[in-house]
Structure formats: C-alpha cells, structure tokens
Design a protein around this motif. Structure first.
Motif, short mmCIF file in Angstrom:
data_model
loop_
_atom_site.label_atom_id
_atom_site.label_comp_id
_atom_site.label_asym_id
_atom_site.label_seq_id
_atom_site.Cartn_x
_atom_site.Cartn_y
_atom_site.Cartn_z
N GLY A 69 0.78 -1.23 0.00
CA GLY A 69 0.00 0.00 0.00
C GLY A 69 0.81 1.28 0.00
N LEU A 70 2.12 1.17 0.15
CA LEU A 70 2.97 2.37 0.21
C LEU A 70 3.94 2.49 -0.95
N GLY A 71 4.29 1.39 -1.57
CA GLY A 71 5.20 1.42 -2.69
C GLY A 71 6.47 0.64 -2.44
N MET A 72 7.51 0.98 -3.20
CA MET A 72 8.80 0.30 -3.09
C MET A 72 9.82 1.23 -2.46
N PHE A 73 10.75 0.58 -1.73
CA PHE A 73 11.77 1.30 -0.99
C PHE A 73 13.12 0.63 -1.21
N VAL A 74 14.19 1.39 -0.96
CA VAL A 74 15.55 0.90 -1.12
C VAL A 74 15.93 0.11 0.13
N VAL A 75 16.48 -1.10 -0.07
CA VAL A 75 16.91 -1.91 1.07
C VAL A 75 18.14 -1.28 1.72
N GLU A 76 18.36 -1.65 2.96
CA GLU A 76 19.55 -1.21 3.67
C GLU A 76 20.77 -1.82 2.98
N ASN A 77 21.82 -1.06 2.85
CA ASN A 77 23.08 -1.49 2.20
C ASN A 77 22.92 -1.78 0.71
N ALA A 78 21.94 -1.18 0.07
CA ALA A 78 21.73 -1.40 -1.37
C ALA A 78 22.96 -0.98 -2.18
N LYS A 79 23.56 0.14 -1.80
CA LYS A 79 24.72 0.63 -2.55
C LYS A 79 25.84 -0.40 -2.54
N GLU A 80 26.11 -1.00 -1.39
CA GLU A 80 27.17 -2.00 -1.28
C GLU A 80 26.84 -3.23 -2.13
N LYS A 81 25.57 -3.63 -2.15
CA LYS A 81 25.16 -4.78 -2.96
C LYS A 81 25.37 -4.50 -4.45
N ILE A 82 24.99 -3.30 -4.87
CA ILE A 82 25.14 -2.92 -6.28
C ILE A 82 26.62 -2.89 -6.66
N LEU A 83 27.43 -2.27 -5.81
CA LEU A 83 28.87 -2.20 -6.09
C LEU A 83 29.48 -3.58 -6.19
N ALA A 84 29.12 -4.48 -5.28
CA ALA A 84 29.67 -5.83 -5.31
C ALA A 84 29.26 -6.55 -6.59
N THR A 85 28.01 -6.43 -6.97
CA THR A 85 27.53 -7.09 -8.18
C THR A 85 28.22 -6.53 -9.42
N ARG A 86 28.31 -5.23 -9.49
CA ARG A 86 28.94 -4.63 -10.67
C ARG A 86 30.42 -4.97 -10.76
N ARG A 87 31.09 -5.05 -9.61
CA ARG A 87 32.51 -5.41 -9.62
C ARG A 87 32.70 -6.84 -10.07
N THR A 88 31.90 -7.75 -9.54
CA THR A 88 32.12 -9.17 -9.83
C THR A 88 31.56 -9.59 -11.18
N HIS A 89 30.47 -9.00 -11.62
CA HIS A 89 29.85 -9.43 -12.88
C HIS A 89 30.11 -8.46 -14.02
N THR A 90 29.64 -7.24 -13.86
CA THR A 90 29.70 -6.26 -14.95
C THR A 90 31.14 -5.96 -15.36
N LEU A 91 31.97 -5.65 -14.40
CA LEU A 91 33.36 -5.30 -14.70
C LEU A 91 34.11 -6.48 -15.30
N THR A 92 33.85 -7.67 -14.78
CA THR A 92 34.50 -8.87 -15.32
C THR A 92 34.12 -9.09 -16.77
#
Length: 126
Positions: A69-92
């Motif tokens: 009923g309120l919408g979507m929100f950013v999870v705690e530590n989202a930035k760290e999760k994104i950085l980890a994913t981009r480093r391990t997958h995207t950058l590789t």
C-alpha cells in the motif's frame, strides 16, 4: 538521464540500471521511497508495464522491497550490494571483452595495461 530506445539493452533493464545509478549517487537512499512505475513511465515516456519490469528486477535482486500500500523502498546497504555485483559481474564481463579484442588485435599485455592506465589518468584529469 534519457533512455536509449536504439540500444541493444532493453528499456526495462535501462530503467533498473538508472535506478541503481540513482542509489550509487545517493539520490535514492536506504529505506527511501522509490519512484512508482507510473512516475517512471511519465518521466521517461514509456509504458508503465515496462517501468514495472525494471522495478521488478531490482525487487528480485533484493535491492528494493515492497511495503504493501505504500510502494517500493531501497533496502539497507543497497549501494554495497550494487557495487559488489557490478565489480564481480559487470566489470568482469567488460574486461573479458577487452582482453578478447586485444588478442584479436595482437595487443600485448603490457600495451593493454598501458592503455588502461592512460585512459584512467585521462579520466582523473576531467
């Protein structure tokens, strides 16, 4: 930011990447409300279902969460999760493509490393 309708990357993935970039730039913060699919659709002049698919990607990756009923929100530590994913997958993936192209062009490891350093230094100046 504008979306590129001519890109090989589907619009809904571009939406997800844009939202990730907003998190990385601190424009969307932990536990902060995210744009609705209708707001995104209006911002980018796209179908709301397409915007919804972009949001769903981040929901499935545990970058966003729903409050009924309120919408979507950013999870705690989202930035760290994104950085980890981009480093391990995207950058590789990007580096693998560069290395393959360097091999096709008979560029030595030393030349490739020098080129990377040159580009990096150029970016530091700008």
């Amino acid at each position: 930011m504008s979306l590129n309708p001519h890109s090989q990357t589907p619009i809904y993935i571009q939406i997800a990447e844009w939202l990730e970039n907003e998190i990385l730039a601190h424009r969307l913060v932990d536990d902060g409300k995210v744009y609705s699919q209708y707001q995104l659709a209006e911002m980018f002049n796209i179908n709301p279902a397409t915007a919804g698919k972009g949001l769903t990607i981040l929901l499935e990756q545990n970058i966003l969460y729903k409050k009924r009923g309120l919408g979507m929100f950013v999870v705690e530590n989202a930035k760290e999760k994104i950085l980890a994913t981009r480093r391990t997958h995207t950058l590789t993936q990007l580096v693998e493509g560069i290395v393959q192209e360097a091999r096709r062009l008979a560029v030595s490891d030393e030349e490739l490393i020098a080129l990377i350093k040159q580009v990096q230094q150029k970016g530091e100046v700008e």
